[in-house]
Design a protein around this motif. Structure first.
Motif, PDB file in Angstrom:
ATOM      1  N   ASN A  61       0.842  -1.209   0.000  1.00  0.00           N
ATOM      2  CA  ASN A  61       0.000   0.000   0.000  1.00  0.00           C
ATOM      3  C   ASN A  61       0.871   1.251   0.000  1.00  0.00           C
ATOM      4  O   ASN A  61       0.643   2.198   0.760  1.00  0.00           O
ATOM      5  CB  ASN A  61      -0.961   0.012   1.196  1.00  0.00           C
ATOM      6  CG  ASN A  61      -2.122   0.959   0.978  1.00  0.00           C
ATOM      7  OD1 ASN A  61      -2.420   1.357  -0.153  1.00  0.00           O
ATOM      8  ND2 ASN A  61      -2.778   1.342   2.058  1.00  0.00           N
ATOM      9  N   TYR A  62       1.848   1.242  -0.882  1.00  0.00           N
ATOM     10  CA  TYR A  62       2.691   2.402  -1.098  1.00  0.00           C
ATOM     11  C   TYR A  62       2.201   3.150  -2.351  1.00  0.00           C
ATOM     12  O   TYR A  62       1.807   2.534  -3.337  1.00  0.00           O
ATOM     13  CB  TYR A  62       4.153   1.997  -1.311  1.00  0.00           C
ATOM     14  CG  TYR A  62       4.839   1.413  -0.105  1.00  0.00           C
ATOM     15  CD1 TYR A  62       4.348   1.613   1.183  1.00  0.00           C
ATOM     16  CD2 TYR A  62       6.002   0.654  -0.261  1.00  0.00           C
ATOM     17  CE1 TYR A  62       4.983   1.065   2.275  1.00  0.00           C
ATOM     18  CE2 TYR A  62       6.657   0.111   0.838  1.00  0.00           C
ATOM     19  CZ  TYR A  62       6.123   0.314   2.105  1.00  0.00           C
ATOM     20  OH  TYR A  62       6.749  -0.219   3.199  1.00  0.00           O
ATOM     21  N   LEU A  63       2.270   4.475  -2.297  1.00  0.00           N
ATOM     22  CA  LEU A  63       1.942   5.297  -3.451  1.00  0.00           C
ATOM     23  C   LEU A  63       3.202   5.532  -4.271  1.00  0.00           C
ATOM     24  O   LEU A  63       4.271   5.795  -3.718  1.00  0.00           O
ATOM     25  CB  LEU A  63       1.349   6.637  -3.012  1.00  0.00           C
ATOM     26  CG  LEU A  63       0.098   6.560  -2.132  1.00  0.00           C
ATOM     27  CD1 LEU A  63      -0.328   7.959  -1.706  1.00  0.00           C
ATOM     28  CD2 LEU A  63      -1.030   5.865  -2.865  1.00  0.00           C
ATOM     29  N   ALA A  90       0.729   4.953   2.024  1.00  0.00           N
ATOM     30  CA  ALA A  90      -0.557   5.653   1.930  1.00  0.00           C
ATOM     31  C   ALA A  90      -0.959   6.256   3.271  1.00  0.00           C
ATOM     32  O   ALA A  90      -1.631   7.301   3.310  1.00  0.00           O
ATOM     33  CB  ALA A  90      -1.634   4.692   1.447  1.00  0.00           C
ATOM     34  N   TYR A  93       0.202   9.790   3.510  1.00  0.00           N
ATOM     35  CA  TYR A  93      -0.180  10.733   2.449  1.00  0.00           C
ATOM     36  C   TYR A  93      -0.877  11.984   2.988  1.00  0.00           C
ATOM     37  O   TYR A  93      -0.571  13.094   2.539  1.00  0.00           O
ATOM     38  CB  TYR A  93      -1.050  10.031   1.420  1.00  0.00           C
ATOM     39  CG  TYR A  93      -1.283  10.858   0.179  1.00  0.00           C
ATOM     40  CD1 TYR A  93      -0.241  11.179  -0.681  1.00  0.00           C
ATOM     41  CD2 TYR A  93      -2.550  11.341  -0.120  1.00  0.00           C
ATOM     42  CE1 TYR A  93      -0.443  11.942  -1.809  1.00  0.00           C
ATOM     43  CE2 TYR A  93      -2.763  12.113  -1.262  1.00  0.00           C
ATOM     44  CZ  TYR A  93      -1.703  12.413  -2.097  1.00  0.00           C
ATOM     45  OH  TYR A  93      -1.907  13.183  -3.205  1.00  0.00           O
TER      46      TYR A  93
END
Length: 415
Positions: A61-63, A90, A93
């Motif tokens: 769940n990395y952007l 995320a 963020y």
């Protein structure tokens, strides 16, 4: 043999996954600068494909932000591998977006308190709406934000729209000029953050349960402590906010007193004084106008009397000349003419000119009562146009001998 190759491929994949996790963790441990993503650098010389990095980032769940690639040689062939890669968990963020919105270093994202309620102005609905679960840097009063600070609001599940506002609040209502900035996340470029003005409203302090407010059109109205627009913004300005159920506003250039429903009560004492001064000024100007009109009328009458006097004097002289005229004296008569030319049935061209008849006296009967004259010349003021003059139905041509009565016809003059 096939089993050996399969085992080698699995080991290679596991090794690649461990390498990715190690380098990501190294980047996380190095930290990041404000307004920046974490930076992952492939400096081990091994090729890691973008596809594998994206899959790994998605699993964590990395952007994904910007990245650069380079060409490497793998198993004798050239391939494209990731050289530098920017990413952000995320969960971090919102803090990243807050850093772009917040230009004041006194406010930190980690110090914001959740659960704040406040009233904000929705420009699309023209109304105040309640935000029940925002982040706030200041204090609370009866569940509503109070004092100075910053608000930060976003949808926790979607993280699509982000709202930021710095200002002062009273019982959840903004005070003074308050601008709410909004940012909409671009999924393909989450590292690009640019806020724009979304709501712009100016609100006064609460007084008698009401606060004045003005949106982008510049008109003023009133909102109550429950965030309800009690009086629509239709006034030019607010002179005095509510006190004892009354407020003073400017409507159509007049200061008036209104009630809490916006009903008209009276003019303000200042407006009454201004109206009285204006009325006195208008009366004075009307008096001056009447005096000026009387002066002009008197001057007109004097001028007319003088004109009549000069005309009577001139007529007296004319009559004396005709009474005493002698044979051979010159007399003349002028007649105005107009020539019209038509073109294409619709267009006309008009030319004005004068016909002048010059005559010589032959006989003087009864001191000018009747004169016998001989027409000496008939002249036109325009060389292009000529008409035969007629006096009382009689045409005048050069050489004609006619009788006239000049004492009764002032159209005749004598030189």
């Amino acid at each position: 043999m096939k089993r050996v190759l399969l085992i080698l491929q699995l080991l290679l994949l596991c090794g690649t996954g461990f390498a990715q996790e190690k380098q990501f963790n190294e980047a996380l441990s190095r930290g990041r600068s404000p307004r920046s993503f974490y930076c992952y650098t492939n400096d081990k010389g091994k090729g890691i494909s973008l596809d594998k990095l994206e899959k790994y980032a998605k699993s964590k769940n990395y952007l994904i932000g910007e990245y650069t690639t380079k060409e490497i040689k793998r198993f004798g062939d050239w391939d494209t591998a990731v050289e530098k890669f920017y990413f952000l968990p995320a969960s971090e963020y919102p803090a990243y977006v807050f850093e772009h919105a917040n230009g004041n270093s006194n406010y930190k994202y980690e110090n914001l308190k959740n659960g704040a309620s406040y009233w904000y102005y929705n420009p699309y609905r023209g109304a105040f709406e309640k935000e029940p679960d925002a982040f706030w840097s200041g204090s609370f009063e009866n569940g509503m934000i109070s004092g100075k600070g910053v608000t930060f609001d976003y949808n926790i599940e979607k993280m699509e729209y982000f709202y930021y506002c710095e200002g002062e609040f009273q019982q959840g209502l903004p005070i003074g000029k308050t601008v709410i900035k909004r940012f909409k996340r671009d999924v393909s470029h989450p590292d690009k953050v640019s806020f724009e003005k979304w709501s712009d409203v100016t609100v006064g302090r609460l007084s008698d349960g009401m606060a004045s407010f003005s949106a982008s059109d510049g008109k003023w109205g009133f909102v109550n402590s429950n965030g309800e627009v009690a009086i629509a913004p239709t006034y030019d300005s607010v002179v005095k906010s509510f006190s004892n159920g009354k407020a003073e506003v400017v409507s159509n250039g007049k200061e008036i007193i209104i009630g809490k429903s916006g009903n008209y009560l009276d003019l303000t004492s200042r407006q009454k004084q201004l109206d009285a001064q204006q009325k006195a000024k208008e009366q004075q100007e009307e008096l001056k106008r009447q005096q000026e009109e009387r002066r002009k009328e008197l001057a007109r009458r004097q001028e007319e009397a003088e004109r009549q006097r000069r005309a009577a004097e001139a007529e007296k002289i004319r009559l004396e000349k005709f009474k005493n005229c002698m044979p051979g004296d010159r007399v003349f008569y002028s007649q105005e003419w107009e020539h019209t030319e038509r073109f294409l049935l619709f267009f006309e061209d008009k030319h004005s000119y004068t016909m002048r008849v010059v005559c010589f006296v032959e006989q003087n009967i009864n001191n000018g009562e009747r004169l016998q004259i001989r027409v000496g010349s008939v002249e036109s003021s325009n060389s292009s146009y000529y008409s035969t003059p007629k006096i009382d139905g009689i045409e005048y041509r050069k050489g004609d001998v006619l009788w006239i009565k000049p004492l009764k016809d002032n159209r005749w003059q004598i030189e």
